[in-house]
Scaffold this active site. Structure first.
Site, mmCIF file in Angstrom:
data_model
loop_
_atom_site.group_PDB
_atom_site.id
_atom_site.type_symbol
_atom_site.label_atom_id
_atom_site.label_comp_id
_atom_site.label_asym_id
_atom_site.label_seq_id
_atom_site.Cartn_x
_atom_site.Cartn_y
_atom_site.Cartn_z
ATOM 1 C CG HIS A 284 5.539 7.811 -8.231
ATOM 2 N ND1 HIS A 284 5.750 9.096 -7.802
ATOM 3 C CD2 HIS A 284 4.253 7.759 -8.624
ATOM 4 C CE1 HIS A 284 4.645 9.799 -7.937
ATOM 5 N NE2 HIS A 284 3.711 9.006 -8.425
ATOM 6 C CG HIS B 288 -0.109 0.156 2.506
ATOM 7 N ND1 HIS B 288 0.549 -0.898 3.079
ATOM 8 C CD2 HIS B 288 0.209 1.239 3.252
ATOM 9 C CE1 HIS B 288 1.214 -0.475 4.135
ATOM 10 N NE2 HIS B 288 1.043 0.831 4.268
#
Ligand code: NI
Length: 137
Positions: A80, A39
């Protein structure tokens, strides 16, 4: 002595878990952050540098130079990315915000002398409610 802080942010995935624990044990210890399928968080990083004001510039350090340093050494490696799998300075460490703050300190501290400042603290906000601050000891 003056303290200045640069704020940066990055988005990254992680999982808090111990491989020697079952999924149920990891859930009990680490809660939702133990989700086996990863997550993400929107992390905010605060880097505080201290020093005397340079009379020629009026600065402790040049914030643009500090920002570039944080970008190259930290943000480019984290943004990212999966902290558990892709971040060299987090290899072998449990991907907690505490360990992340310590690792970021280790990455930044040696380079800061080059731009004339002394690292005072690394603070990371993982969520609105949870943050960690590290002062090097
Ligand atoms: Ni998490």
């Amino acid at each position: 002595m003056v303290y200045i802080t640069r704020r940066e942010h990055f988005n990254a995935a992680h999982r808090l878990f111990r491989p020697d624990y079952s999924d149920a044990e990891n859930l009990r210890e680490f809660g939702k952050c133990s989700n086996p399928n990863w997550h993400g968080h929107n992390y905010i990083l605060f880097v505080t540098v201290k020093g005397d004001v340079n009379p020629d510039t009026g600065f402790v350090v040049n914030l643009k130079t500090l920002s570039q340093l944080i970008q190259e050494r930290i943000i480019d490696k984290l943004d990212h990315k999966n902290i558990n799998l892709e971040v060299d300075f987090m290899k072998g460490r449990l991907a907690s915000t505490e360990n992340l703050a310590i690792a970021i300190w280790g990455e930044l501290e040696p380079s800061l002398h080059r731009i004339g400042g002394i690292l005072h603290s690394v603070k990371i906000e993982e969520t609105e409610n949870n943050s960690v601050e590290y002062f090097g000891t």
